[in-house]
Design an enzyme around this catalytic site. Sequence first.
Site, PDB file in Angstrom:
ATOM      1  N   HIS A 216       0.618  -0.942  -0.045  1.00  0.00           N
ATOM      2  CA  HIS A 216       0.226   0.072  -0.045  1.00  0.00           C
ATOM      3  C   HIS A 216       0.882   1.059   0.036  1.00  0.00           C
ATOM      4  CE1 HIS A 216      -3.143   2.538   1.007  1.00  0.00           C
ATOM      5  NE2 HIS A 216      -3.902   1.979   1.114  1.00  0.00           N
TER       6      HIS A 216
ATOM      7  N   ASP B 139      -7.851  -5.686  -0.268  1.00  0.00           N
ATOM      8  CA  ASP B 139      -8.357  -5.716  -1.065  1.00  0.00           C
ATOM      9  C   ASP B 139      -8.271  -7.416  -1.304  1.00  0.00           C
ATOM     10  OD1 ASP B 139      -7.562  -3.566  -2.687  1.00  0.00           O
ATOM     11  OD2 ASP B 139      -9.767  -3.990  -2.540  1.00  0.00           O
TER      12      ASP B 139
HETATM   13  C1  SDX Z   1      -6.491  -0.164  -2.920  1.00  0.00           C
HETATM   14  O1  SDX Z   1      -4.017   4.580  -2.144  1.00  0.00           O
HETATM   15  C2  SDX Z   1      -5.084   4.166  -1.677  1.00  0.00           C
HETATM   16  O2  SDX Z   1      -5.608   4.498  -0.458  1.00  0.00           O
HETATM   17  C3  SDX Z   1      -5.276   3.036  -2.052  1.00  0.00           C
HETATM   18  C4  SDX Z   1      -6.636   1.665  -1.290  1.00  0.00           C
HETATM   19  C5  SDX Z   1      -8.006   2.972  -1.302  1.00  0.00           C
HETATM   20  O3  SDX Z   1      -8.662   2.232  -0.059  1.00  0.00           O
HETATM   21  O4  SDX Z   1      -8.184   3.779  -2.118  1.00  0.00           O
HETATM   22  O5  SDX Z   1      -6.301   1.761  -0.103  1.00  0.00           O
HETATM   23  C6  SDX Z   1      -7.414   0.519  -2.129  1.00  0.00           C
HETATM   24  O6  SDX Z   1      -6.312   0.505  -3.935  1.00  0.00           O
HETATM   25  C7  SDX Z   1      -5.019  -0.622  -2.583  1.00  0.00           C
HETATM   26  C8  SDX Z   1      -4.355  -1.636  -2.994  1.00  0.00           C
HETATM   27  C9  SDX Z   1      -4.503  -2.685  -3.644  1.00  0.00           C
HETATM   28  N1  SDX Z   1      -3.143  -2.949  -5.211  1.00  0.00           N
HETATM   29  C10 SDX Z   1      -2.829  -3.672  -4.687  1.00  0.00           C
HETATM   30  O7  SDX Z   1      -2.941  -4.710  -3.628  1.00  0.00           O
HETATM   31  C11 SDX Z   1      -1.971  -4.164  -6.732  1.00  0.00           C
HETATM   32  C12 SDX Z   1      -0.932  -4.464  -5.350  1.00  0.00           C
HETATM   33  N2  SDX Z   1       0.601  -4.125  -5.016  1.00  0.00           N
HETATM   34  C13 SDX Z   1       1.292  -2.830  -5.777  1.00  0.00           C
HETATM   35  O8  SDX Z   1       1.230  -2.938  -6.628  1.00  0.00           O
HETATM   36  C14 SDX Z   1       1.474  -1.970  -5.043  1.00  0.00           C
HETATM   37  O9  SDX Z   1       1.514  -2.518  -3.438  1.00  0.00           O
HETATM   38  C15 SDX Z   1       0.586  -0.273  -5.066  1.00  0.00           C
HETATM   39  C16 SDX Z   1       0.307  -0.193  -6.352  1.00  0.00           C
HETATM   40  C17 SDX Z   1      -0.272  -0.915  -3.984  1.00  0.00           C
HETATM   41  C18 SDX Z   1       1.291   0.346  -4.097  1.00  0.00           C
HETATM   42  O10 SDX Z   1       2.062   0.976  -4.461  1.00  0.00           O
HETATM   43  P1  SDX Z   1       3.537   2.330  -5.213  1.00  0.00           P
HETATM   44  O11 SDX Z   1       3.186   2.434  -3.172  1.00  0.00           O
HETATM   45  O12 SDX Z   1       3.705   2.019  -5.318  1.00  0.00           O
HETATM   46  O13 SDX Z   1       4.691   1.045  -3.490  1.00  0.00           O
HETATM   47  P2  SDX Z   1       6.223   0.397  -5.153  1.00  0.00           P
HETATM   48  O14 SDX Z   1       5.469   0.125  -6.185  1.00  0.00           O
HETATM   49  O15 SDX Z   1       6.777   1.566  -4.524  1.00  0.00           O
HETATM   50  O16 SDX Z   1       6.436  -0.720  -4.240  1.00  0.00           O
HETATM   51  C19 SDX Z   1       7.806  -0.041  -2.904  1.00  0.00           C
HETATM   52  C20 SDX Z   1       8.458  -2.093  -3.856  1.00  0.00           C
HETATM   53  C21 SDX Z   1       8.871  -2.304  -5.039  1.00  0.00           C
HETATM   54  O17 SDX Z   1      10.235  -3.562  -4.814  1.00  0.00           O
HETATM   55  P3  SDX Z   1      11.691  -2.364  -5.043  1.00  0.00           P
HETATM   56  O18 SDX Z   1      11.016  -1.471  -6.181  1.00  0.00           O
HETATM   57  O19 SDX Z   1      11.509  -1.433  -3.623  1.00  0.00           O
HETATM   58  O20 SDX Z   1      12.621  -3.236  -5.119  1.00  0.00           O
HETATM   59  O21 SDX Z   1       7.552  -2.909  -3.159  1.00  0.00           O
HETATM   60  C22 SDX Z   1       7.918  -3.441  -4.162  1.00  0.00           C
HETATM   61  C23 SDX Z   1       7.387  -3.285  -5.315  1.00  0.00           C
HETATM   62  O22 SDX Z   1       8.214  -3.873  -6.361  1.00  0.00           O
HETATM   63  N3  SDX Z   1       5.818  -3.823  -4.419  1.00  0.00           N
HETATM   64  C24 SDX Z   1       5.593  -5.617  -3.759  1.00  0.00           C
HETATM   65  C25 SDX Z   1       4.190  -5.319  -3.839  1.00  0.00           C
HETATM   66  N4  SDX Z   1       4.013  -4.271  -3.808  1.00  0.00           N
HETATM   67  C26 SDX Z   1       5.058  -3.148  -3.492  1.00  0.00           C
HETATM   68  N5  SDX Z   1       6.352  -6.690  -4.638  1.00  0.00           N
HETATM   69  C27 SDX Z   1       5.346  -7.835  -4.634  1.00  0.00           C
HETATM   70  N6  SDX Z   1       4.216  -7.920  -4.810  1.00  0.00           N
HETATM   71  C28 SDX Z   1       3.656  -6.734  -4.035  1.00  0.00           C
HETATM   72  N7  SDX Z   1       2.233  -6.397  -3.752  1.00  0.00           N
END
Ligand code: SDX
Length: 440
Positions: free
Chosen positions: A311, A369
């Site tokens: 998140h 989710d």
């Molecule tokens: C919602 O914003 C809100 O409030 C949203 C929400 C709401 O109520 O409106 O809470 C609802 O959208 C919840 C999120 C649902 N999405 C997912 O579950 C999809 C999977 N999660 C990710 O794609 C990610 O965690 C996000 C999109 C939710 C957040 O992305 P960020 O903040 O841009 O974080 P990032 O992509 O920069 O990740 C940081 C690190 C990265 O690794 P490094 O580059 O540091 O090596 O964490 C890793 C990412 O690769 N990472 C994950 C991961 N999520 C982040 N690695 C594996 N699996 C994951 N799910």
Amino acid sequence: MIDNYIYDKKAELIIDGKTYTLPIVEGKEGEKAIDIRKLRSQTGYITIDSGFMNTGSCVSSITFLDGEKSILNYRGYAIEDLANNCSFVEVAYLLVHGSLPTQEQLSEFSQLLGGFALIHEDMIHFFDHFPPYAPPMSILSSMVNSLCNFYPEMSDNPGENIDMMAARLISKIRTIAAFSYKKSMGQPLVYPRHDYSYCANFLNMMFDSPVKPYVVNDAVVAALNKLLILHADHEQNCSTSTVRLVGSAKVNLYASISAGISALWGPLHGGANQAVIEMLEEIYENGGNYMKYIERAKNSKDPFRLVGFGHRVYKSHDPRSRIIKNACEQVLASMGFYSDPLLDIAREIEEVVLRDDYFVSRNLYPNVDFYSGIIYRAIGIPSNMFTVMFALGRLPGWIAHWKEMWDDPNWRIGRPRQIYIGPKRRPFVPVAERKAYPAQ
Ligand code: SDX
């Protein structure tokens, strides 16, 4: 409104040897921001922050969340208190109007919603012209946008009667969602009833049929109320920021909400709940080997992410995920499911992930989710409508933010700046003289 939260503390910025003083904004919960509204006029510089990870777009009194302490409050009330003690209609009133309703206000609001439950009969024909495989979120966004055509006064003066527009949409979106499902199933529409509550009405419109009457299950109604409450708002998330940005151009509420529905559709945002259940079903159908998915998620060369985890703001547990996880068992038991293989797999994944350094070091916890689809699936809602359910829940939050922006005398159209990195000015070349250049 921002000026009301500027106190004595200042920030100093030194650029090219010159010191600039910038005001500090401090919120009610101690959050602090550097006020850069005059930065460019004072320094010629702008800031840049892709994904707006460090950028606040507004001050807001609707929702507070603390991603480090797993705190989520709507209008000052803890999400746990609201989810365990309120109906969704009560929380919708709280978000839109700013205070919990008295019994009389709640009755009036419920009656108002009941009176708006039908959609214009002409709108029903719209469903006949979507292809059968049309994604429900596409239908929802189209129908909500089309709704404003039936109320031309909205385009003339969008801010005229926000409370009535809000109640109308909160009621009708439920009917639109249920009707789109019935149409996709080729079943006759089930109209809203005057004697059912908000959630009971939705479930009845979804699942009642002339050959198999739907029996409203109070535990399922309670679970749906809880799920919609948990999704009702979440400060400046992607879809809410979209509603604010579109609305900032003085676009009417329904068209602004339609844009928010489109943003929520994304698999990184509201679309994740559908992706989670599809991932769990795939794992189950392939023998339950979830470790393969966890390893893929950790592989930086593999674009696969473990949906339902991570998140932008929560770097600890998402409080909503915990509430939903606990509700799973109650709902499943009330429906006679004493076990659910997908729930078992989900729990095992969470247990392994929360011990794995890749996830722990990145503060990746289950988000809202990860478990919600387990309950929607048990209720009988098809997975391609899970994000529609998210939209039904989030609607009061979107409306509250649009209204807060609309009521802010200092609000301006949202128009971010950029840093240009394209070709410098070059002479025009008539088409006859042009050669194929390598792409810039
Ligand atoms: C919602 O914003 C809100 O409030 C949203 C929400 C709401 O109520 O409106 O809470 C609802 O959208 C919840 C999120 C649902 N999405 C997912 O579950 C999809 C999977 N999660 C990710 O794609 C990610 O965690 C996000 C999109 C939710 C957040 O992305 P960020 O903040 O841009 O974080 P990032 O992509 O920069 O990740 C940081 C690190 C990265 O690794 P490094 O580059 O540091 O090596 O964490 C890793 C990412 O690769 N990472 C994950 C991961 N999520 C982040 N690695 C594996 N699996 C994951 N799910």
